[in-house]
Design a protein around this motif. Sequence first.
Motif, PDB file in Angstrom:
ATOM      1  N   PRO A  63       0.692  -1.261   0.054  1.00  0.00           N
ATOM      2  CA  PRO A  63      -0.189  -0.161   0.063  1.00  0.00           C
ATOM      3  C   PRO A  63       0.854   1.288   0.071  1.00  0.00           C
ATOM      4  N   GLY A  64       0.437   2.464  -0.691  1.00  0.00           N
ATOM      5  CA  GLY A  64       1.080   3.274  -0.868  1.00  0.00           C
ATOM      6  C   GLY A  64       0.742   4.239   0.423  1.00  0.00           C
ATOM      7  N   CYS A  65       1.416   5.417   0.657  1.00  0.00           N
ATOM      8  CA  CYS A  65       1.187   6.363   1.454  1.00  0.00           C
ATOM      9  C   CYS A  65       0.424   7.771   1.085  1.00  0.00           C
ATOM     10  N   GLY A  66      -0.324   8.245   1.925  1.00  0.00           N
ATOM     11  CA  GLY A  66      -0.745   9.749   1.599  1.00  0.00           C
ATOM     12  C   GLY A  66      -0.401  10.780   2.375  1.00  0.00           C
ATOM     13  N   PHE A  67      -0.185  12.007   2.136  1.00  0.00           N
ATOM     14  CA  PHE A  67       0.403  13.076   2.861  1.00  0.00           C
ATOM     15  C   PHE A  67      -0.315  14.168   2.659  1.00  0.00           C
ATOM     16  N   ILE A  68      -0.387  15.132   3.657  1.00  0.00           N
ATOM     17  CA  ILE A  68      -0.782  16.692   3.312  1.00  0.00           C
ATOM     18  C   ILE A  68       0.111  17.557   4.158  1.00  0.00           C
ATOM     19  N   GLY A  69       0.395  18.675   3.441  1.00  0.00           N
ATOM     20  CA  GLY A  69       1.400  19.535   4.186  1.00  0.00           C
ATOM     21  C   GLY A  69       1.588  20.792   3.213  1.00  0.00           C
ATOM     22  N   PRO A  70       2.500  21.850   3.953  1.00  0.00           N
ATOM     23  CA  PRO A  70       2.958  22.814   2.788  1.00  0.00           C
ATOM     24  C   PRO A  70       4.213  22.670   2.362  1.00  0.00           C
ATOM     25  N   PHE A  71       4.462  23.273   1.200  1.00  0.00           N
ATOM     26  CA  PHE A  71       5.689  23.310   0.562  1.00  0.00           C
ATOM     27  C   PHE A  71       6.533  24.544   0.785  1.00  0.00           C
ATOM     28  N   ASN A  72       6.087  25.440   1.446  1.00  0.00           N
ATOM     29  CA  ASN A  72       6.710  26.710   1.740  1.00  0.00           C
ATOM     30  C   ASN A  72       6.420  27.180   2.968  1.00  0.00           C
ATOM     31  N   THR A  73       7.137  27.535   4.011  1.00  0.00           N
ATOM     32  CA  THR A  73       6.654  27.945   5.369  1.00  0.00           C
ATOM     33  C   THR A  73       6.163  29.146   5.423  1.00  0.00           C
ATOM     34  N   THR A  74       6.479  30.087   4.475  1.00  0.00           N
ATOM     35  CA  THR A  74       5.945  31.517   4.372  1.00  0.00           C
ATOM     36  C   THR A  74       5.074  31.869   3.483  1.00  0.00           C
ATOM     37  N   CYS A  75       4.521  30.988   2.416  1.00  0.00           N
ATOM     38  CA  CYS A  75       3.681  31.296   1.465  1.00  0.00           C
ATOM     39  C   CYS A  75       3.088  30.049   0.991  1.00  0.00           C
ATOM     40  N   GLY A  76       2.000  30.082   0.413  1.00  0.00           N
ATOM     41  CA  GLY A  76       1.235  28.945  -0.247  1.00  0.00           C
ATOM     42  C   GLY A  76       0.243  28.396   0.549  1.00  0.00           C
ATOM     43  N   PHE A  77      -0.028  27.020   0.239  1.00  0.00           N
ATOM     44  CA  PHE A  77      -1.040  26.153   1.070  1.00  0.00           C
ATOM     45  C   PHE A  77      -0.560  24.775   1.137  1.00  0.00           C
ATOM     46  N   ASP A  78      -1.448  24.037   1.841  1.00  0.00           N
ATOM     47  CA  ASP A  78      -0.970  22.522   1.791  1.00  0.00           C
ATOM     48  C   ASP A  78      -1.430  21.799   0.680  1.00  0.00           C
ATOM     49  N   LEU A  79      -0.560  20.741   0.327  1.00  0.00           N
ATOM     50  CA  LEU A  79      -0.763  19.997  -0.899  1.00  0.00           C
ATOM     51  C   LEU A  79      -0.984  18.509  -0.461  1.00  0.00           C
ATOM     52  N   VAL A  80      -1.913  18.063  -0.899  1.00  0.00           N
ATOM     53  CA  VAL A  80      -2.299  16.341  -0.753  1.00  0.00           C
ATOM     54  C   VAL A  80      -1.222  15.616  -1.656  1.00  0.00           C
ATOM     55  N   GLY A  81      -0.380  14.545  -1.247  1.00  0.00           N
ATOM     56  CA  GLY A  81       0.221  13.883  -2.007  1.00  0.00           C
ATOM     57  C   GLY A  81       0.230  12.582  -1.883  1.00  0.00           C
ATOM     58  N   GLY A  82       0.728  11.594  -2.740  1.00  0.00           N
ATOM     59  CA  GLY A  82       0.860  10.180  -2.674  1.00  0.00           C
ATOM     60  C   GLY A  82       2.290   9.693  -2.935  1.00  0.00           C
ATOM     61  N   MET A  83       2.458   8.584  -2.194  1.00  0.00           N
ATOM     62  CA  MET A  83       3.986   8.114  -2.555  1.00  0.00           C
ATOM     63  C   MET A  83       3.942   6.508  -2.777  1.00  0.00           C
ATOM     64  N   VAL A  84       4.630   5.934  -3.325  1.00  0.00           N
ATOM     65  CA  VAL A  84       4.646   4.571  -3.605  1.00  0.00           C
ATOM     66  C   VAL A  84       6.399   4.401  -3.910  1.00  0.00           C
ATOM     67  N   ALA A  85       6.725   2.893  -3.703  1.00  0.00           N
ATOM     68  CA  ALA A  85       8.297   2.826  -3.884  1.00  0.00           C
ATOM     69  C   ALA A  85       8.222   1.377  -4.617  1.00  0.00           C
TER      70      ALA A  85
END
Length: 189
Positions: A63-85
């Motif tokens: 199973p992959g993993c999902g994440f949500i978080g910011p890509f810049n600490t002073t600007c922007g918004f949270d992005l949802v992401g997925g990861m596999v290996a």
Amino acid sequence: MTRLLILLALLCLPIRTVAQCLGDGDNDGAVSVAELVGAVANALNGCATGCRLNFQTSTFDDPGCGFIGPFNTTCGFDLVGGMVAEDGYVYIVLDTNPRIGFIGEATSPTTATLLEWSFAPYTNPHFIGGSLRLENGRRTVVIDPDTPTVTIGGCHFDTYRGAYLPLDGSGAAAAVDITALRALAAERR
């Protein structure tokens, strides 16, 4: 008698306590939107133990993993992401418009060297350096390029710090397109 006096003296000393900030998963003294979303997902679905991918040995059957978080600490918004290996490579897709994908080569079960990024359909790779890591008991993914890679919504992509969400079709992780992750991997081959 001496022990009693010492005990009384200790009881009279001011005691400093540290309050725990519930929901502050990285202990930075604040609860981010990503940590709040993760806490709500945990409340609805049970506490997540963290991403179980092994960057060196996982396959697409894991199973992959999902994440949500910011890509810049002073600007922007949270992005949802997925990861596999698979086969020693790590593939991450963040849900931007268009989607952005990152590929890393595993150096340990929880770290990888960033190799490239590209926008969907992932046919024009941009080579980069940096690292990809699972931290905080596998509950945080960090994408840390050596230099800002791209601008999203007017903000430079500095470092992504995403809180773990299971890829089970519930919550914000449902926005992650597993097909996009497989397309990124297919372009790499």
